[in-house]
Design a protein around this motif. Structure first.
Motif, mmCIF file in Angstrom:
data_model
loop_
_atom_site.group_PDB
_atom_site.id
_atom_site.type_symbol
_atom_site.label_atom_id
_atom_site.label_comp_id
_atom_site.label_asym_id
_atom_site.label_seq_id
_atom_site.Cartn_x
_atom_site.Cartn_y
_atom_site.Cartn_z
ATOM 1 N N ILE A 24 0.918 -0.754 0.290
ATOM 2 C CA ILE A 24 -0.010 -0.006 0.141
ATOM 3 C C ILE A 24 0.914 0.982 0.139
ATOM 4 C CG2 ILE A 24 -0.071 0.012 2.846
ATOM 5 C CD1 ILE A 24 -3.129 0.927 2.065
ATOM 6 N N ASP A 25 0.452 2.060 -1.009
ATOM 7 C CA ASP A 25 1.065 3.402 -0.631
ATOM 8 C C ASP A 25 1.298 4.269 0.800
ATOM 9 O OD1 ASP A 25 2.036 6.016 -2.312
ATOM 10 O OD2 ASP A 25 0.850 6.680 -0.846
ATOM 11 N N ALA A 26 2.103 4.723 0.571
ATOM 12 C CA ALA A 26 2.329 5.341 1.676
ATOM 13 C C ALA A 26 1.900 6.023 2.990
ATOM 14 C CB ALA A 26 4.075 5.789 1.770
ATOM 15 N N LYS A 27 1.264 7.178 1.857
ATOM 16 C CA LYS A 27 0.374 8.052 2.101
ATOM 17 C C LYS A 27 -0.962 7.458 2.835
ATOM 18 C CE LYS A 27 -3.023 11.130 0.432
ATOM 19 N NZ LYS A 27 -3.277 11.749 -1.079
ATOM 20 N N TRP A 28 -1.720 6.069 1.910
ATOM 21 C CA TRP A 28 -2.659 5.307 3.293
ATOM 22 C C TRP A 28 -2.207 4.441 3.989
ATOM 23 C CZ3 TRP A 28 -6.287 8.421 1.155
ATOM 24 C CH2 TRP A 28 -6.215 8.805 0.144
ATOM 25 N N LEU A 29 -1.007 4.323 4.165
ATOM 26 C CA LEU A 29 -0.672 3.149 5.019
ATOM 27 C C LEU A 29 -0.383 4.803 6.517
ATOM 28 C CD1 LEU A 29 0.087 0.789 6.693
ATOM 29 C CD2 LEU A 29 2.852 0.796 5.610
ATOM 30 N N LEU A 30 -0.223 5.187 6.271
ATOM 31 C CA LEU A 30 -0.470 6.260 7.471
ATOM 32 C C LEU A 30 -1.512 6.610 7.957
ATOM 33 C CD1 LEU A 30 0.859 8.509 8.809
ATOM 34 C CD2 LEU A 30 0.903 10.634 7.242
ATOM 35 N N VAL A 31 -2.934 6.920 6.977
ATOM 36 C CA VAL A 31 -4.156 7.188 7.012
ATOM 37 C C VAL A 31 -4.626 6.294 7.503
ATOM 38 C CG1 VAL A 31 -6.321 7.350 6.309
ATOM 39 C CG2 VAL A 31 -4.420 8.473 4.465
ATOM 40 N N TRP A 32 -4.152 4.868 6.891
ATOM 41 C CA TRP A 32 -4.495 3.849 8.190
ATOM 42 C C TRP A 32 -4.394 4.077 9.690
ATOM 43 C CZ3 TRP A 32 -2.004 -0.712 10.393
ATOM 44 C CH2 TRP A 32 -2.926 -1.540 10.354
#
Length: 101
Positions: free
Chosen positions: A47-55
């Motif tokens: 998963i993209d780092a941005k969406w991993l941060l959101v998760w």
């Protein structure tokens, strides 16, 4: 897969639990406005780092999170606890129903 994650978290989590050995690539998935809260990911999920941060923000709440300069445009943070977080320079456009302040 992104549509299932966004709209049917329970279905995704059941499928994910039954298919732990399947490698999932969400690296190019459109997760804008997706509700990632409660969604199960594992070490094989790409998963993209941005969406991993959101998760992480949604599933591992912590105080004093440093989001300085983070680009969270399109992120669904409706249930995020951002109290005491450093939001300096964070980029996030309001969703359609949110007013600009």
């Amino acid at each position: 897969m992104a549509a299932i994650i966004s709209s049917q978290t329970q279905l995704w989590n059941k499928w994910r639990q039954d298919n732990l050995d399947v490698e999932i690539d969400l690296g190019h998935a459109n997760l804008v406005d997706a509700n990632l809260g409660g969604t199960k990911l594992n070490d094989t999920t790409q998963i993209d780092a941005k969406w991993l941060l959101v998760w992480d923000i949604l599933n591992n709440p912590t105080s004093n999170r440093d989001l300085k300069g983070a680009n969270l445009v399109g992120a669904n943070l409706g249930r995020a606890d951002l109290r005491w977080a450093n939001l300096e320079g964070m980029v996030r456009k309001p969703r359609k129903h949110e007013p600009y302040d």
